[in-house]
Design a protein around this motif. Structure first.
Motif, PDB file in Angstrom:
ATOM      1  N   PRO A 167      31.162 -40.328 -30.364  1.00  0.00           N
ATOM      2  CA  PRO A 167      30.889 -39.847 -28.948  1.00  0.00           C
ATOM      3  C   PRO A 167      31.935 -38.625 -28.849  1.00  0.00           C
ATOM      4  CG  PRO A 167      33.014 -41.510 -29.846  1.00  0.00           C
ATOM      5  CD  PRO A 167      31.722 -41.468 -30.331  1.00  0.00           C
ATOM      6  N   GLU A 168      31.690 -37.985 -28.692  1.00  0.00           N
ATOM      7  CA  GLU A 168      32.570 -36.196 -27.504  1.00  0.00           C
ATOM      8  C   GLU A 168      34.228 -36.889 -27.139  1.00  0.00           C
ATOM      9  OE1 GLU A 168      33.513 -33.293 -28.899  1.00  0.00           O
ATOM     10  OE2 GLU A 168      31.693 -32.600 -28.773  1.00  0.00           O
ATOM     11  N   THR A 169      35.285 -35.612 -28.074  1.00  0.00           N
ATOM     12  CA  THR A 169      36.816 -36.675 -27.466  1.00  0.00           C
ATOM     13  C   THR A 169      37.028 -35.657 -27.599  1.00  0.00           C
ATOM     14  OG1 THR A 169      37.226 -36.249 -29.410  1.00  0.00           O
ATOM     15  CG2 THR A 169      36.644 -38.683 -28.945  1.00  0.00           C
ATOM     16  N   HIS A 170      36.599 -33.707 -27.411  1.00  0.00           N
ATOM     17  CA  HIS A 170      36.843 -32.842 -27.263  1.00  0.00           C
ATOM     18  C   HIS A 170      37.038 -32.323 -26.299  1.00  0.00           C
ATOM     19  CE1 HIS A 170      36.713 -32.572 -32.136  1.00  0.00           C
ATOM     20  NE2 HIS A 170      37.996 -33.020 -31.595  1.00  0.00           N
ATOM     21  N   LEU A 171      38.233 -31.482 -25.502  1.00  0.00           N
ATOM     22  CA  LEU A 171      38.081 -30.840 -24.381  1.00  0.00           C
ATOM     23  C   LEU A 171      37.065 -29.980 -23.473  1.00  0.00           C
ATOM     24  CD1 LEU A 171      39.813 -30.333 -22.129  1.00  0.00           C
ATOM     25  CD2 LEU A 171      41.145 -29.132 -22.852  1.00  0.00           C
ATOM     26  N   ILE A 172      36.827 -29.169 -23.959  1.00  0.00           N
ATOM     27  CA  ILE A 172      35.620 -28.224 -23.076  1.00  0.00           C
ATOM     28  C   ILE A 172      34.265 -29.119 -23.036  1.00  0.00           C
ATOM     29  CG2 ILE A 172      34.575 -26.138 -23.607  1.00  0.00           C
ATOM     30  CD1 ILE A 172      36.727 -24.859 -24.706  1.00  0.00           C
ATOM     31  N   PRO A 173      33.561 -29.717 -24.693  1.00  0.00           N
ATOM     32  CA  PRO A 173      32.445 -30.109 -24.032  1.00  0.00           C
ATOM     33  C   PRO A 173      32.686 -31.166 -23.255  1.00  0.00           C
ATOM     34  CG  PRO A 173      33.107 -30.694 -26.993  1.00  0.00           C
ATOM     35  CD  PRO A 173      34.147 -29.758 -25.746  1.00  0.00           C
ATOM     36  N   ARG A 174      33.687 -31.782 -22.320  1.00  0.00           N
ATOM     37  CA  ARG A 174      33.679 -33.320 -22.250  1.00  0.00           C
ATOM     38  C   ARG A 174      33.472 -32.065 -20.556  1.00  0.00           C
ATOM     39  NH1 ARG A 174      35.844 -38.280 -23.948  1.00  0.00           N
ATOM     40  NH2 ARG A 174      36.008 -39.221 -21.414  1.00  0.00           N
ATOM     41  N   ALA A 175      34.192 -31.111 -20.455  1.00  0.00           N
ATOM     42  CA  ALA A 175      34.659 -30.244 -19.101  1.00  0.00           C
ATOM     43  C   ALA A 175      32.837 -29.798 -18.484  1.00  0.00           C
ATOM     44  CB  ALA A 175      35.398 -29.638 -19.387  1.00  0.00           C
ATOM     45  N   LEU A 176      32.334 -29.355 -19.479  1.00  0.00           N
ATOM     46  CA  LEU A 176      30.748 -29.109 -19.438  1.00  0.00           C
ATOM     47  C   LEU A 176      30.771 -30.532 -18.395  1.00  0.00           C
ATOM     48  CD1 LEU A 176      30.486 -26.036 -22.221  1.00  0.00           C
ATOM     49  CD2 LEU A 176      31.245 -26.175 -19.694  1.00  0.00           C
ATOM     50  N   SER A 177      31.129 -31.629 -19.983  1.00  0.00           N
ATOM     51  CA  SER A 177      29.702 -32.641 -19.666  1.00  0.00           C
ATOM     52  C   SER A 177      30.181 -33.181 -17.878  1.00  0.00           C
ATOM     53  CB  SER A 177      29.982 -33.835 -21.283  1.00  0.00           C
ATOM     54  OG  SER A 177      29.783 -34.955 -20.119  1.00  0.00           O
ATOM     55  N   ALA A 178      31.603 -33.080 -17.537  1.00  0.00           N
ATOM     56  CA  ALA A 178      31.530 -33.635 -16.267  1.00  0.00           C
ATOM     57  C   ALA A 178      30.606 -32.831 -15.343  1.00  0.00           C
ATOM     58  CB  ALA A 178      33.325 -33.080 -16.213  1.00  0.00           C
ATOM     59  N   ILE A 179      30.195 -31.483 -15.304  1.00  0.00           N
ATOM     60  CA  ILE A 179      30.263 -30.905 -14.519  1.00  0.00           C
ATOM     61  C   ILE A 179      28.217 -30.966 -14.598  1.00  0.00           C
ATOM     62  CG2 ILE A 179      31.772 -28.725 -14.370  1.00  0.00           C
ATOM     63  CD1 ILE A 179      29.852 -27.005 -15.545  1.00  0.00           C
ATOM     64  N   THR A 233      37.806 -34.429 -12.379  1.00  0.00           N
ATOM     65  CA  THR A 233      38.944 -34.010 -13.287  1.00  0.00           C
ATOM     66  C   THR A 233      39.574 -35.559 -12.949  1.00  0.00           C
ATOM     67  OG1 THR A 233      40.242 -32.990 -12.549  1.00  0.00           O
ATOM     68  CG2 THR A 233      39.466 -32.338 -13.369  1.00  0.00           C
ATOM     69  N   THR A 234      39.996 -36.699 -14.027  1.00  0.00           N
ATOM     70  CA  THR A 234      40.937 -37.909 -13.221  1.00  0.00           C
ATOM     71  C   THR A 234      42.356 -37.530 -13.755  1.00  0.00           C
ATOM     72  OG1 THR A 234      40.109 -39.129 -14.532  1.00  0.00           O
ATOM     73  CG2 THR A 234      39.179 -39.296 -13.023  1.00  0.00           C
ATOM     74  N   VAL A 235      43.354 -37.674 -13.454  1.00  0.00           N
ATOM     75  CA  VAL A 235      44.855 -37.223 -14.393  1.00  0.00           C
ATOM     76  C   VAL A 235      45.549 -38.470 -14.469  1.00  0.00           C
ATOM     77  CG1 VAL A 235      46.957 -36.472 -14.164  1.00  0.00           C
ATOM     78  CG2 VAL A 235      45.071 -35.411 -13.210  1.00  0.00           C
ATOM     79  N   GLY A 236      45.874 -38.837 -15.892  1.00  0.00           N
ATOM     80  CA  GLY A 236      46.357 -40.677 -16.256  1.00  0.00           C
ATOM     81  C   GLY A 236      47.809 -40.054 -16.978  1.00  0.00           C
ATOM     82  N   PRO A 237      47.876 -41.839 -17.972  1.00  0.00           N
ATOM     83  CA  PRO A 237      48.445 -41.066 -18.364  1.00  0.00           C
ATOM     84  C   PRO A 237      48.848 -40.115 -19.593  1.00  0.00           C
ATOM     85  CG  PRO A 237      48.043 -43.824 -18.336  1.00  0.00           C
ATOM     86  CD  PRO A 237      46.952 -42.781 -17.684  1.00  0.00           C
ATOM     87  N   ARG A 238      49.820 -39.560 -20.611  1.00  0.00           N
ATOM     88  CA  ARG A 238      50.445 -38.890 -21.135  1.00  0.00           C
ATOM     89  C   ARG A 238      49.562 -40.141 -22.227  1.00  0.00           C
ATOM     90  NH1 ARG A 238      56.410 -36.677 -22.558  1.00  0.00           N
ATOM     91  NH2 ARG A 238      56.115 -34.714 -20.669  1.00  0.00           N
ATOM     92  N   ARG A 239      48.791 -39.704 -23.648  1.00  0.00           N
ATOM     93  CA  ARG A 239      48.480 -40.389 -24.379  1.00  0.00           C
ATOM     94  C   ARG A 239      49.806 -40.679 -25.967  1.00  0.00           C
ATOM     95  NH1 ARG A 239      42.535 -38.332 -25.769  1.00  0.00           N
ATOM     96  NH2 ARG A 239      44.079 -35.979 -26.318  1.00  0.00           N
ATOM     97  N   THR A 240      50.487 -41.019 -26.583  1.00  0.00           N
ATOM     98  CA  THR A 240      51.427 -41.359 -27.074  1.00  0.00           C
ATOM     99  C   THR A 240      50.841 -40.649 -28.325  1.00  0.00           C
ATOM    100  OG1 THR A 240      50.918 -44.184 -26.827  1.00  0.00           O
ATOM    101  CG2 THR A 240      51.947 -42.634 -28.429  1.00  0.00           C
ATOM    102  N   GLY A 241      52.179 -40.201 -28.634  1.00  0.00           N
ATOM    103  CA  GLY A 241      51.525 -39.149 -29.520  1.00  0.00           C
ATOM    104  C   GLY A 241      50.567 -38.108 -29.624  1.00  0.00           C
TER     105      GLY A 241
END
Ligand SMILES: NC(=O)c1ccc[n+]([C@@H]2O[C@H](COP(=O)([O-])OP(=O)(O)OC[C@H]3O[C@@H](n4cnc5c(N)ncnc54)[C@H](O)[C@@H]3O)[C@@H](O)[C@H]2O)c1
Length: 331
Positions: free
Chosen positions: A186-198, A275-283
């Motif tokens: 699965p893709e976890t990286h920010l930019i491809p995920r943002a492009l996928s979201a649109i 976008t959705t805003v969730g809690p911080r991720r540990t670490g």
């Protein structure tokens, strides 16, 4: 020009490195088990399908192709997955790399460029991070990369194998000619995920908007994959010229927030990013920015394509091509 074995050359960064090497006139042997790579990313040169843990096959490949240097990208790279599955991560990233080094030693191949990561530093104590920052990884993935960095001086002392470890910050963007791009699954990286979201994918999850940063979202150092590939070729040239082993940050020294990335994606594509805003991720540290003075000074490397807009434009151009790594590794 030398023949270079690129382990993991069918993956995101490795395929760009293969292209840059070929453009520079090198003979390239891509060695990949296609566990996460793509046949479609093999744009030329020789391809050998195999696992880096297969010492006999690696040895034969080095010998048959007159390889004089190895670039090593083959690894598992998801932080949460590494924490859940240390067996798999140590087996692939540590045992696998040691097998590759064993084959190199046996075939007297003495130059190694290693994909390391900012994750070897652990929790940042000061920013930007220089190579002298303490290395105390806080997750299994970072530990596996750190273990290899720590092993390499022993291989140099005993066998004369010289190595450059490149500690990448956030690799991003795509080949500017549109031939290659980012396709993790699965893709976890920010930019491809943002492009996928649109383009019909799930909304982009933002993990925390209450960090001590100007807009509350995390700040990262985004480095264009073409600049990253260029850093590898410079590291290879450095070793070819007799340069000493060492570790180098590869980043721009500039931090951009997650929110800024979202706004840039919206500016480039002309579409709102759900976008959705969730809690911080540990670490997750609030900011991770590289001091890249050492690589600029010693390897004469300068990032020339890593402006955020250019990164997003190249990723968007490629995203629209539809070549996005559908399930099963078909790109
Ligand atoms: N993507 C990033 O932002 C980033 C950041 C820091 C470091 N890195 C490092 O860069 C390297 C490449 O990352 P990427 O994003 O291109 O990943 P990727 O998954 O796209 O590429 C890895 C490639 O290695 C191959 N591979 C994995 N295990 C193998 C094995 N045992 N034998 C043979 N081939 C194997 C996969 O099939 C794949 O083609 C990794 O070592 C990673 O840890 C990546």
């Amino acid at each position: 020009m030398s023949s270079v074995l690129v382990a993991g050359g069918a993956g995101y960064i490795g395929s760009h490195a293969c292209q840059t090497l070929r453009d520079a006139g090198h003979d390239v042997v891509c060695y990949d088990d296609l566990s996460a790579g793509h046949r479609e990313a093999l744009l030329g040169g020789t391809f050998v399908e195999g696992d880096i843990r297969d010492v006999d096959l690696v040895r034969r490949t080095l010998r048959n192709h007159g390889v004089t240097a190895v670039m090593h990208f083959a690894a598992l790279l998801s932080v949460p997955e590494s924490v859940a599955d240390p067996v798999g991560y140590y087996r692939n990233n540590v045992t696998g790399t040691l097998a590759l080094l064993e084959a190199m030693v046996a075939e007297s191949v003495g130059e190694f460029v290693f994909s390391s990561t900012a994750a070897v530093y652990g929790t940042p104590e000061r920013m930007p991070m220089t190579e002298e920052h303490p290395t105390r990884p806080v997750n299994t993935y970072g530990e596996t990369k750190h273990a290899i960095e720590r092993a390499l001086p022993h291989y140099e002392r005993a066998y004369g194998l010289r190595a450059v470890s490149l500690r990448y910050f956030n690799a991003s963007g795509a080949d500017r000619a549109g031939r290659l791009g980012e396709a993790h699954d699965p893709e976890t990286h920010l930019i491809p995920r943002a492009l996928s979201a649109i383009t019909g994918g799930p909304p982009l999850g933002i993990f925390g908007d209450d960090y001590p940063t100007p807009d509350g979202t995390c700040v990262r150092d985004f480095i264009h994959v073409t600049d990253l590939a260029d850093a590898h070729v410079r590291a290879l040239n450095w070793l070819d010229d007799g340069g000493a082993s060492g570790s180098y940050n590869v980043g721009t020294g500039r931090g951009d927030s997650v929110q800024k990335v979202v706004e840039t994606v919206e500016g480039v594509t002309g579409r709102p990013v759900p976008t959705t805003v969730g809690p911080r991720r540990t670490g997750d540290p609030s900011a991770l920015v590289a001091a890249s003075d050492r690589i600029q000074r010693e390897l004469a490397w300068t990032p020339t394509h890593s402006g955020l807009r250019e990164i997003v434009e190249s990723a968007w151009h490629w995203h629209q091509s539809g070549w996005r790594g559908a399930a099963g590794g078909a790109a």
